[in-house]
Design an enzyme around this catalytic site. Structure first.
Site, PDB file in Angstrom:
ATOM      1  N   ARG A  21       0.493  14.809  13.261  1.00  7.88           N
ATOM      2  CA  ARG A  21       1.000  14.361  11.994  1.00  7.88           C
ATOM      3  C   ARG A  21       1.792  15.615  11.133  1.00  7.88           C
ATOM      4  O   ARG A  21       1.287  15.958  10.163  1.00  7.88           O
ATOM      5  CB  ARG A  21       0.148  13.369  10.742  1.00  7.88           C
ATOM      6  CG  ARG A  21      -0.548  12.329  11.623  1.00  7.88           C
ATOM      7  CD  ARG A  21       0.410  11.192  12.247  1.00  7.88           C
ATOM      8  NE  ARG A  21       1.259  10.598  10.934  1.00  7.88           N
ATOM      9  CZ  ARG A  21       0.561   9.595  10.008  1.00  7.88           C
ATOM     10  NH1 ARG A  21      -0.705   9.211  10.500  1.00  7.88           N
ATOM     11  NH2 ARG A  21       1.320   9.052   9.198  1.00  7.88           N
ATOM     12  N   CYS A  66      -3.589   8.156   9.924  1.00 15.42           N
ATOM     13  CA  CYS A  66      -4.031   7.418  10.978  1.00 15.42           C
ATOM     14  C   CYS A  66      -3.942   8.469  12.341  1.00 15.42           C
ATOM     15  O   CYS A  66      -3.013   9.322  12.335  1.00 15.42           O
ATOM     16  CB  CYS A  66      -3.327   6.295  11.304  1.00 15.42           C
ATOM     17  SG  CYS A  66      -3.691   4.937  10.222  1.00 15.42           S
ATOM     18  N   LYS A  93       0.773  -1.117  -0.216  1.00 16.47           N
ATOM     19  CA  LYS A  93       0.133   0.133   0.062  1.00 16.47           C
ATOM     20  C   LYS A  93       0.813   1.228  -0.108  1.00 16.47           C
ATOM     21  O   LYS A  93       0.721   2.155  -0.778  1.00 16.47           O
ATOM     22  CB  LYS A  93      -0.908  -0.021   1.282  1.00 16.47           C
ATOM     23  CG  LYS A  93      -1.505   1.554   1.612  1.00 16.47           C
ATOM     24  CD  LYS A  93      -2.244   1.425   2.794  1.00 16.47           C
ATOM     25  CE  LYS A  93      -1.421   1.657   4.182  1.00 16.47           C
ATOM     26  NZ  LYS A  93      -1.262   3.004   4.459  1.00 16.47           N
ATOM     27  N   ASN A  94       1.810   1.222   0.753  1.00 23.65           N
ATOM     28  CA  ASN A  94       2.705   2.411   1.082  1.00 23.65           C
ATOM     29  C   ASN A  94       3.660   2.582  -0.012  1.00 23.65           C
ATOM     30  O   ASN A  94       4.476   3.765  -0.089  1.00 23.65           O
ATOM     31  CB  ASN A  94       3.462   2.485   2.258  1.00 23.65           C
ATOM     32  CG  ASN A  94       2.423   2.567   3.398  1.00 23.65           C
ATOM     33  OD1 ASN A  94       1.253   2.995   3.457  1.00 23.65           O
ATOM     34  ND2 ASN A  94       2.853   2.402   4.703  1.00 23.65           N
ATOM     35  N   ASP A  99       5.232   0.458  12.046  1.00 22.51           N
ATOM     36  CA  ASP A  99       3.919  -0.150  11.617  1.00 22.51           C
ATOM     37  C   ASP A  99       3.726  -1.558  11.950  1.00 22.51           C
ATOM     38  O   ASP A  99       2.723  -2.105  11.535  1.00 22.51           O
ATOM     39  CB  ASP A  99       3.726  -0.032  10.015  1.00 22.51           C
ATOM     40  CG  ASP A  99       3.465   1.317   9.357  1.00 22.51           C
ATOM     41  OD1 ASP A  99       3.823   1.807   8.407  1.00 22.51           O
ATOM     42  OD2 ASP A  99       3.294   2.263  10.477  1.00 22.51           O
ATOM     43  N   ARG A 129      -8.302  -0.113   4.947  1.00 25.28           N
ATOM     44  CA  ARG A 129      -7.729   0.699   4.319  1.00 25.28           C
ATOM     45  C   ARG A 129      -6.095  -0.004   3.702  1.00 25.28           C
ATOM     46  O   ARG A 129      -5.483   0.527   2.905  1.00 25.28           O
ATOM     47  CB  ARG A 129      -7.150   1.761   5.427  1.00 25.28           C
ATOM     48  CG  ARG A 129      -8.159   2.776   5.457  1.00 25.28           C
ATOM     49  CD  ARG A 129      -7.733   4.026   6.457  1.00 25.28           C
ATOM     50  NE  ARG A 129      -6.765   4.808   5.829  1.00 25.28           N
ATOM     51  CZ  ARG A 129      -6.034   5.781   6.453  1.00 25.28           C
ATOM     52  NH1 ARG A 129      -6.659   6.157   7.576  1.00 25.28           N
ATOM     53  NH2 ARG A 129      -5.365   6.455   5.739  1.00 25.28           N
TER      54      ARG A 129
HETATM   55  C1  EPZ Z   1       4.531   6.885   6.455  1.00 24.75           C
HETATM   56  O1  EPZ Z   1       4.115   8.085   7.334  1.00 24.75           O
HETATM   57  C2  EPZ Z   1       3.552   5.802   6.373  1.00 24.75           C
HETATM   58  N1  EPZ Z   1       2.440   6.038   5.829  1.00 24.75           N
HETATM   59  C3  EPZ Z   1       3.191   5.320   8.065  1.00 24.75           C
HETATM   60  O2  EPZ Z   1       2.386   4.166   7.576  1.00 24.75           O
HETATM   61  C4  EPZ Z   1       4.369   4.916   8.574  1.00 24.75           C
HETATM   62  O3  EPZ Z   1       3.992   4.691   9.928  1.00 24.75           O
HETATM   63  C5  EPZ Z   1       5.520   6.046   8.740  1.00 24.75           C
HETATM   64  O4  EPZ Z   1       5.753   6.420   7.409  1.00 24.75           O
HETATM   65  C6  EPZ Z   1       6.628   5.682   9.144  1.00 24.75           C
HETATM   66  O5  EPZ Z   1       7.373   4.811   8.691  1.00 24.75           O
HETATM   67  C7  EPZ Z   1       2.464   6.173   4.585  1.00 24.75           C
HETATM   68  O6  EPZ Z   1       3.318   5.597   3.614  1.00 24.75           O
HETATM   69  C8  EPZ Z   1       1.024   6.540   3.634  1.00 24.75           C
HETATM   70  P1  EPZ Z   1       7.025   9.903   8.521  1.00 24.75           P
HETATM   71  P2  EPZ Z   1       4.611   9.533   7.291  1.00 24.75           P
HETATM   72  O7  EPZ Z   1       7.014  11.339   7.870  1.00 24.75           O
HETATM   73  O8  EPZ Z   1       5.150   9.554   5.974  1.00 24.75           O
HETATM   74  C9  EPZ Z   1       7.649  13.017  12.095  1.00 24.75           C
HETATM   75  C10 EPZ Z   1       0.729   2.896   7.883  1.00 24.75           C
HETATM   76  O9  EPZ Z   1       0.219   2.065   8.885  1.00 24.75           O
HETATM   77  N2  EPZ Z   1       7.656  14.103  11.146  1.00 24.75           N
HETATM   78  O10 EPZ Z   1       8.129   8.840   8.063  1.00 24.75           O
HETATM   79  O11 EPZ Z   1       3.524  10.415   7.914  1.00 24.75           O
HETATM   80  C11 EPZ Z   1       6.336  12.296  12.307  1.00 24.75           C
HETATM   81  O12 EPZ Z   1       5.557  12.715  13.293  1.00 24.75           O
HETATM   82  C12 EPZ Z   1       1.085   4.235   8.057  1.00 24.75           C
HETATM   83  O13 EPZ Z   1       0.639   2.425   6.759  1.00 24.75           O
HETATM   84  C13 EPZ Z   1       7.729  15.373  11.590  1.00 24.75           C
HETATM   85  O14 EPZ Z   1       7.991  15.804  12.690  1.00 24.75           O
HETATM   86  O15 EPZ Z   1       5.708   9.263   8.493  1.00 24.75           O
HETATM   87  C14 EPZ Z   1       6.898  10.975  12.952  1.00 24.75           C
HETATM   88  O16 EPZ Z   1       7.292  11.155  14.346  1.00 24.75           O
HETATM   89  C15 EPZ Z   1       0.663   4.618   9.419  1.00 24.75           C
HETATM   90  N3  EPZ Z   1       7.506  16.393  10.640  1.00 24.75           N
HETATM   91  C16 EPZ Z   1       8.280  10.897  12.163  1.00 24.75           C
HETATM   92  O17 EPZ Z   1       8.511  11.809  11.729  1.00 24.75           O
HETATM   93  C17 EPZ Z   1       7.302  16.136   9.213  1.00 24.75           C
HETATM   94  O18 EPZ Z   1       7.105  17.127   8.473  1.00 24.75           O
HETATM   95  C18 EPZ Z   1       8.323   9.881  10.785  1.00 24.75           C
HETATM   96  O19 EPZ Z   1       7.149  10.210   9.997  1.00 24.75           O
HETATM   97  C19 EPZ Z   1       7.218  14.802   8.903  1.00 24.75           C
HETATM   98  C20 EPZ Z   1       7.360  13.846   9.845  1.00 24.75           C
END
Ligand code: EPZ
Length: 417
Positions: free
Chosen positions: A122, A117, A22-23, A305, A396
């Site tokens: 986020r 989620c 999915k991702n 995840d 989802r």
């Molecule tokens: C992606 O979310 C995935 N979603 C998530 O999977 C997954 O948990 C996550 O990556 C981590 O691997 C999709 O791919 C659609 P991040 P994303 O930016 O991109 C912080 C699932 O279950 N951060 O890597 O939103 C953030 O808060 C979903 O399939 C900032 O602070 O995750 C987190 O603590 C749930 N500022 C960390 O970085 C930003 O601008 C990693 O988030 C961006 C992120």
């Protein structure tokens, strides 16, 4: 509202075919906005986030739909930069990829904040930082975000302050069409990021990963191609936790074994064996599992995840298991649901200690995608019947999880009352 009913205690035995990731599917779908020719994508999962992403492209005037079970055809030749269905966008984290793809193609985007989620904040400040490094201007009013970029700056270096899958993906999409080179530092290297890079390079992009940096040499345009996305490593590993709770042995088909390889040692420490043989991944559980401790971190460390599902499995292990969540510290809502089943645990900040628990069936509520999967894991090993509400979260990201588990002996079905 549809529920999932599970009568626990049935061991698993049989073959499950894992779906596409999915991702990976989501960024690749939105990246097709950079390509004004037909693209055909294979191994695409039939999950609601994919259907919703295709709907957003169709609302923009693109051709985007499944042409058979797991193949999607997309042609964004006629897509316009119009107002999107803001409700749809606010439901999905992946709609964040509209920012980069529309900025690159149209030079502007105006949309509500992407959803995702609900396990805590986020934020997207890393995405905004990157877009500004590329020369974009950004205005936010708390509900909407507007970005515009007349001409992408050339020979730019973007250093992300934290490893972010979404921000890495957005910087790749925003940089690959244009002049000059963009270097992105402190990048995420999850398989789904590499999947996007492979797809864009096949379409004519020039993107290379060097250690913790990605170098993008801008090209004038991209060509439509056919591409098969990777299989879903989190889906595969979720089924491994199901074997841990329900016991038995299953064979997984359509797994990219090299992606799950770094995570296998965590399962082996509990006594579960995961072996690749003749195109199948064989997952076998001992009668008695032993607890272990993991902490989540960017790939190739233990994936966030998989945290809720692994935590549910630890209830069935002898000893004290421990999960430390370093990426989404709020990702513990599933614990309240496990508690309804008799789970014993102690949460200390961003860490949870899980004690051996005798779980019984209960009426449970999924609170997000992976938390919902964790309830399935726990219910499969519990004594008695469980019902899981809010199935919309689970579908989802898991294609056909109910029939797939039923086909290997689980007593699991939908209650459509
Ligand atoms: C992606 O979310 C995935 N979603 C998530 O999977 C997954 O948990 C996550 O990556 C981590 O691997 C999709 O791919 C659609 P991040 P994303 O930016 O991109 C912080 C699932 O279950 N951060 O890597 O939103 C953030 O808060 C979903 O399939 C900032 O602070 O995750 C987190 O603590 C749930 N500022 C960390 O970085 C930003 O601008 C990693 O988030 C961006 C992120």
């Amino acid at each position: 509202m549809k529920k999932i009913i599970i009568d626990g205690g049935q061991s698993l035995d049989g073959v499950i075919e894992v779906s596409g990731m999915k991702n990976s599917a989501l960024p690749i779908i939105f990246a097709c906005l950079l390509i004004k020719e037909e693209c055909v994508l294979d191994n695409m999962p039939r999950v609601s986030d994919v259907h919703n992403s295709l709907e957003i492209l169709r609302q923009m005037g693109a051709e985007a739909d499944f042409i058979d079970a797991h193949t999607i055809k997309i042609n964004t030749k006629n897509a316009q930069n119009i107002y999107f269905d803001m409700d749809l966008i606010s439901k999905m984290r992946a709609s964040a990829y509209l920012m980069s793809s529309c900025l690159s193609r149209y030079g502007s985007v105006h949309m509500v904040y992407p959803g995702g989620c609900n396990f805590g904040a986020r934020p997207i400040e890393q995405h905004i930082k990157g877009f500004k490094c590329l020369g974009a201007s950004c205005t936010e009013d708390g509900e909407f975000i507007a970005l515009s970029l007349s001409k992408r700056l050339q020979n730019v270096k973007i250093t992300l302050d934290k490893i972010s899958v979404g921000a890495t993906i957005n910087m790749i999409i925003a940089s690959c069409v244009g002049e000059g080179t963009v270097t992105i530092e402190n990048v995420a290297k999850e398989p789904h990021v590499l999947d996007l890079i492979a797809f864009l390079n096949i379409c004519g992009a020039n993107i290379r990963l060097f250690g913790n940096s990605i170098r993008v040499v801008g090209v004038r345009s991209l060509n439509g191609k056919r591409y098969r996305i990777y299989s879903d490593m989190i889906e595969a590993l979720t089924y491994a936790t199901c074997v841990g709770s329900a016991k038995g042995k299953i064979y997984l088909k359509n797994v990219d074994y090299e992606h799950i390889l770094p995570i296998i040692p965590h399962f082996e420490k509990t006594g579960i064996s995961i072996k690749y043989k003749n195109g199948f991944v064989c997952i076998k559980s001992p009668e008695k599992l032993v607890s272990t401790s993991v902490f989540t971190a960017p790939y190739p460390e233990f994936p966030t995840d998989l945290h809720p599902q692994f935590s549910a499995m630890l209830c069935f292990c002898d000893g004290v298991g421990e999960i430390t969540e370093t990426i989404f510290p709020e990702r513990f809502a599933y614990l309240c649901e496990l508690e309804k089943m008799g789970a014993k645990f102690k949460k200390i900040g961003n860490k949870v200690e899980i004690y051996t628990s005798l779980l019984h069936g209960a009426s449970l509520d999924a609170t997000d995608l992976r938390a919902g999967a964790a309830l399935i894991v726990s219910a499969l090993g519990a004594n008695g019947r469980s019902e899981i509400n809010n199935v919309n979260y689970i579908v989802r990201g898991y294609e056909d999880i109910v029939p797939k588990l039923s086909s290997v002996g689980a007593k699991i079905f939908y209650d459509n009352k």
